[in-house]
Design a protein around this motif. Structure first.
Motif, mmCIF file in Angstrom:
data_model
loop_
_atom_site.group_PDB
_atom_site.id
_atom_site.type_symbol
_atom_site.label_atom_id
_atom_site.label_comp_id
_atom_site.label_asym_id
_atom_site.label_seq_id
_atom_site.Cartn_x
_atom_site.Cartn_y
_atom_site.Cartn_z
ATOM 1 N N TYR A 26 -4.002 6.531 7.012
ATOM 2 C CA TYR A 26 -2.907 6.042 6.165
ATOM 3 C C TYR A 26 -2.578 4.589 6.511
ATOM 4 C CZ TYR A 26 -2.436 10.872 4.845
ATOM 5 O OH TYR A 26 -2.700 12.120 4.345
ATOM 6 N N VAL A 33 2.107 7.101 1.500
ATOM 7 C CA VAL A 33 1.891 8.546 1.596
ATOM 8 C C VAL A 33 0.503 8.993 1.145
ATOM 9 C CG1 VAL A 33 4.358 9.024 1.390
ATOM 10 C CG2 VAL A 33 2.920 9.057 -0.652
ATOM 11 N N TYR A 34 -0.366 8.052 0.773
ATOM 12 C CA TYR A 34 -1.739 8.432 0.421
ATOM 13 C C TYR A 34 -2.712 7.722 1.350
ATOM 14 C CZ TYR A 34 0.324 10.337 -3.805
ATOM 15 O OH TYR A 34 1.084 11.067 -4.677
ATOM 16 N N GLU A 50 -8.936 5.111 -6.288
ATOM 17 C CA GLU A 50 -8.102 5.210 -7.495
ATOM 18 C C GLU A 50 -8.346 4.038 -8.453
ATOM 19 O OE1 GLU A 50 -3.956 4.463 -7.268
ATOM 20 O OE2 GLU A 50 -3.445 5.956 -8.773
ATOM 21 N N THR A 51 -8.509 2.829 -7.876
ATOM 22 C CA THR A 51 -8.779 1.670 -8.727
ATOM 23 C C THR A 51 -9.966 1.946 -9.647
ATOM 24 O OG1 THR A 51 -8.100 0.292 -6.883
ATOM 25 C CG2 THR A 51 -9.202 -0.815 -8.693
ATOM 26 N N MET A 63 -9.585 -2.930 -2.148
ATOM 27 C CA MET A 63 -9.065 -2.226 -3.311
ATOM 28 C C MET A 63 -9.117 -3.115 -4.548
ATOM 29 S SD MET A 63 -5.633 -0.064 -3.065
ATOM 30 C CE MET A 63 -4.380 -1.257 -3.350
ATOM 31 N N TRP A 117 -8.288 7.226 -0.770
ATOM 32 C CA TRP A 117 -7.803 7.660 -2.076
ATOM 33 C C TRP A 117 -7.328 6.458 -2.891
ATOM 34 C CZ3 TRP A 117 -3.284 7.399 -4.871
ATOM 35 C CH2 TRP A 117 -3.160 8.289 -5.949
ATOM 36 N N GLN A 118 -6.616 5.541 -2.223
ATOM 37 C CA GLN A 118 -6.046 4.406 -2.956
ATOM 38 C C GLN A 118 -7.123 3.449 -3.448
ATOM 39 O OE1 GLN A 118 -2.287 2.706 -1.544
ATOM 40 N NE2 GLN A 118 -2.259 4.217 0.081
ATOM 41 N N ILE A 119 -8.171 3.287 -2.629
ATOM 42 C CA ILE A 119 -9.247 2.391 -3.065
ATOM 43 C C ILE A 119 -10.029 3.046 -4.205
ATOM 44 C CG2 ILE A 119 -11.391 1.277 -2.349
ATOM 45 C CD1 ILE A 119 -10.104 0.976 0.444
ATOM 46 N N LEU A 177 0.879 -1.170 0.000
ATOM 47 C CA LEU A 177 0.000 0.000 0.000
ATOM 48 C C LEU A 177 0.913 1.215 0.000
ATOM 49 C CD1 LEU A 177 -2.588 -1.156 2.680
ATOM 50 C CD2 LEU A 177 -3.093 -0.643 0.295
ATOM 51 N N ASN A 178 0.517 2.241 -0.739
ATOM 52 C CA ASN A 178 1.368 3.425 -0.808
ATOM 53 C C ASN A 178 1.313 4.173 0.521
ATOM 54 O OD1 ASN A 178 2.703 5.822 -1.482
ATOM 55 N ND2 ASN A 178 2.095 5.601 -3.625
#
Lengths: 540, 304
Positions: A152, A108-109, A117-118, A168, A113-115, A105-106
């Protein structure tokens, strides 16, 4: 044309390295249907992850090269599609989760946001993606989902992070989910939960699941069919239960035979004397109580296994006993002298009696030192043990003792396999002729067959040299084969302490029972029963 | 966060005081300031009067205390050679240097990030090789040589650009261009190295598995993670420029702090030297604080 969801035909992948060409995957074929779970079982270097990476276009080319084969997904050969077309499929129709969710998992985000983004990269409007992310996080069982979206990755536990990875991956309702060692880094109870979640989600969506694992227990728990890989080739394939009971290939049989937890349990004699008496050890870290009144005796020439999940305090205990960290209170009597209050000069003398073997030999062996230097360094620190003239002979002797060849002394750690490196670490610990070796997850990073060899080595050293072991582990079957006594820890406290037979055959405490129930057995039949028992326990 | 700033400010205050101590006593070690300020043939009564007037007869510690008090009010005394307060000489020069440093570093940062990232994306590719070679040359080129060659070629030979001064945009091109080269070379190398490890990380693999486009993988996923070591080097290079790019400013006749400092040292104008030292030290402290805050901004795991 094919009716299978995924069909790999005659896939071969090679890597061109400075050392030559490595044939990572050789002529591999298998298929997977909707709603089915297929496991690829293999040890490190077997090519199981490379096969999965080929499906996702994750192989770096160069140095990798797919020399032949087809990857048919929904009837199309993915290997003949453009990068752009494959990007459209990745994440929307085929999704993947990985072994170590923290590094995947990134950092810094925030996870929301990461989920989202997909979905956004596949054309979902942001507002819809955000509301869908909330639904997904709720579905995978993250507490306080709204707050969680703005947190995070480092603010979650290991199990929660893997749940977030799953959320995600499932955002676009893919037809195929590839899970690369999805539970290897997790505690047993968490592992069981994550596998159940995967199973439930598969029931809901009807997706095909391709699970890559080294763990027979995971195969027994979740897979309908299994493909066994060794050295880049498929050696066996079939229905999980049939493969387990009627394996035809010698490698499969060796793998099944090496699975820990089936041998005879030790029966420690009562006459042994305690070498280490630990009483009421307390350790606080800035308001957090890591150890809370830990007491136990360790007998000469016996093994005490310390088991517990992450955060139970078992590694802290090891650090404190070796005075790598200071206890707040309590005593640890080593042959009648308290290790905790001992002056530095006395501690220096006693250090040679107490040695440690760490989890990851790649990190615990200095890469710039030769094996000879690594082992003989101890004698430079304690010069009275061995005159310099005898170092060479003694290093050779120690290497033989741990099953390596004396001529390997001039090599460097990177020239060895993982199992060999751990043998070097053991030889280094033996250099000072210790009376106690603390093993902190010393075999956890090793392949099953190597694990069995290292355990046999340790047990042999215990018998022939009378070394006592404190064996810290999260893997219960390994503990069952090696320990005389078992101490179960939870949140810094000792929950249960007894002989290995008492703890495994008649656990008294609910936590111990839950731990044992969450463990995965390599036998699919046993595992099916255990799963039912676990679900009953959870329902009760 | 605010307690962190307070703590850092306090620590910096201590180092600033240490700096003042060194600067004050060192300058006293060079001899009686009276000799500096008064003509060599000045009579003794005049000297005595001057000492009385400037408090030079007080015990040294009292003088130091008074000096500290003056500094707090940004009063660094009078410039010996220019007959105006030292601070009025230093501040304009500092603003020139600040502009020069800011423009140069902004260009360097932007260019180095793009070039370094793209080089890291295809390691060993043709772009990577060109970028690595140029950045290595840039990082190793001595700036006094580059400056002189640049004047010879662009100002004298081709006549495109002025040799010195600050009047127009054209005047800025050579100093900025020369100052650009070395930090650019250095930072490209750092960005490239940091990006290579970021691009081989697990989260980049995840992004590829999610179907994220290459450009977003480089500049959204990897870059922000790769920025921490880069920021450190950027800060380091910016501090060097703030200190005054002595050689380049002198060669191009740029009225910055570096040139002022050299001129003042040569003229033994100590009050101006002290003022430049204190002002740049203060600026570098503020910049380091900003860099620490940028860390926290970029990486949520860093909290002060």
């Amino acid at each position: 044309m094919t009716d299978h969801l995924l069909e790999i035909r005659n896939l071969s992948v090679e890597f061109h390295t400075a050392a030559g060409t490595v044939h990572a995957v050789r002529d591999v074929s298998f298929h997977l249907d909707r709603g089915e779970t297929l496991a690829i079982l293999g040890e490190s270097g077997s090519g199981k992850s490379v096969s999965a990476s080929a499906i996702m276009n994750l192989i770096d080319m160069p140095p990798g090269r797919i020399t032949s084969g087809q990857v048919l997904f929904g009837g199309r050969d993915l290997l003949h599609l453009s990068d752009e077309a494959r990007r459209d499929i990745n994440g929307s129709q085929i999704a993947m989760i990985f072994q170590d969710p923290l590094s995947h998992l990134n950092p810094v985000y925030d996870v929301g946001w990461q989920i989202a983004e997909t979905m956004i990269v596949h054309g979902t409007p942001r507002a819809k993606a955000n509301s869908e992310a909330l639904r997904l996080v709720t579905r995978v069982g993250i507490p306080n989902p709204e707050g969680a979206l703005r947190k995070y990755p480092h603010e979650f536990s290991g199990g929660q992070r893997q749940r977030l990875m799953i959320a995600m991956a499932l955002a676009m309702k893919p037809d195929l989910l590839i899970a690369d060692e999805p539970t290897t880094a997790l505690d047993v109870t968490v592992q069981a939960e994550v596998l159940s979640l995967l199973h439930e989600l598969q029931q809901e969506t009807g997706m095909g699941v391709l699970i890559i694992t080294h763990d027979l227990g995971v195969v027994a728990e979740i897979a309908d069919r299994v493909v066994v890989m060794n050295a880049g080739e498929i050696v066996e394939a079939g229905i999980t239960r049939e493969v387990y009971h009627n394996a035809t290939h010698p490698y499969t049989r060796k793998l099944i035979g090496a699975a820990p937890g089936k041998g005879r349990m030790h029966q420690p004699g009562a006459e042994a004397e305690p070498v280490l008496q630990v009483r009421d050890v307390v350790k606080d870290y800035a308001g957090f109580r890591a150890l809370d009144g830990v007491s136990f005796d360790l007998m000469a020439g016996q093994t005490l296994a310390v088991v517990g999940e992450s955060g139970s305090g078992k590694s802290t205990l090891a650090r404190i006993l070796l005075r790598l960290d200071e206890a707040n209170s309590g005593t640890a009597l080593w042959k009648g002298r308290d290790l905790f209050t001992m002056p530095p000069s006395e501690l220096f003398k006693i250090r040679r009696d107490l040695q440690m073997v760490f989890q990851d030999p790649t990190q615990s062996l200095n890469p710039r030192m030769s094996v000879y230097q690594l082992i003989s360094e101890a004698w430079a620190i304690h010069p009275d043990i061995l005159p310099r003239a005898q170092w060479k002979a003694r290093v050779a002797q120690l290497l033989q003792q741990v099953g390596l060849r004396p001529d390997m002394a001039n090599r460097y750690p990177h020239q060895f396999s993982g199992g060999q490196r751990q043998r070097i670490a053991i030889a280094r610990a033996l250099a000072l002729e210790p009376k106690l070796i603390v093993c902190d997850e010393a075999v956890s990073a090793l392949d099953v067959s190597v694990q069995a060899q290292v355990i046999a080595l340790l047990d042999d050293l215990r018998k022939t040299m009378g070394i006592a072991f404190i064996f810290i582990a999260h893997d219960l079957p390994v503990v069952r084969d090696f320990a005389d006594h078992v101490m179960v820890m939870q949140k810094g406290r000792v929950v249960e302490l007894g002989t290995v037979q008492q703890v495994f055959d008649a656990p008294q405490q609910p936590y111990t029972q839950a731990l044992l129930a969450a463990g995965l057995d390599p036998d699919p039949d046993v595992q099916t029963q255990r799963r039912e028992a676990r679900l009953a326990l959870a329902g009760a | 966060m605010s307690s962190f700033i307070r703590k850092r400010a306090f620590a910096s205050l201590i180092s600033l005081i240490g700096l003042v101590v060194i600067v004050f006593f060192l300058s006293r070690l060079t001899g009686d300031p009276t000799d500096l300020f008064l003509p060599i043939e000045a009579p003794e009564e005049m000297r005595q009067q001057f000492r009385e007037l400037n408090g030079l007869n007080d015990p040294l510690l009292v003088q130091f205390w008074n000096y500290l008090g003056d500094i707090v009010r940004l009063d660094f005394g009078v410039s010996l050679r220019r007959a105006q307060p030292a601070i009025d000489v230093v501040l304009p020069a500092f603003l020139w240097t600040l502009q020069l440093a800011a423009i140069t570093m902004a260009l360097v940062t932007g260019a180095a990030i793009v070039v370094g990232s793209l080089a890291a994306f295809r390691v060993g590719g043709i772009f990577d090789r060109i970028a690595s070679l140029t950045s290595l040359i840039g990082a190793s080129a001595p700036d006094f040589w580059v400056a002189i060659v640049a004047i010879v070629v662009f100002a004298v030979g081709l006549g495109w650009l002025p040799t010195s001064g600050t009047g127009t945009v054209w005047h800025w091109i050579l100093p900025v261009g020369v100052l650009f080269i070395r930090p650019f070379g250095l930072i490209v190398q750092v960005v490239r190295g940091s990006m290579i490890s970021a691009l081989s990380s697990g989260y980049v693999k995840t992004a590829r598995a999610k179907g994220v486009k290459s450009r977003a993988i480089i500049f959204v996923h990897a870059l922000r993670n790769a920025m921490l070591p880069v920021i450190t080097v950027i800060g380091d290079q910016a501090a060097a420029l703030l200190n005054g790019a002595v050689i380049v400013e002198t060669i191009f006749g740029f009225p910055g702090v570096g040139k002022l400092m050299i001129d003042s040292v040569l003229q033994r104008d100590f009050n101006v030297v002290l003022a430049t030292i204190m002002i740049t030290a203060l600026a570098i402290f503020i910049m380091n604080l900003l860099i620490d805050l940028t860390y926290a901004l970029l990486d949520p795991r860093i909290r002060y």
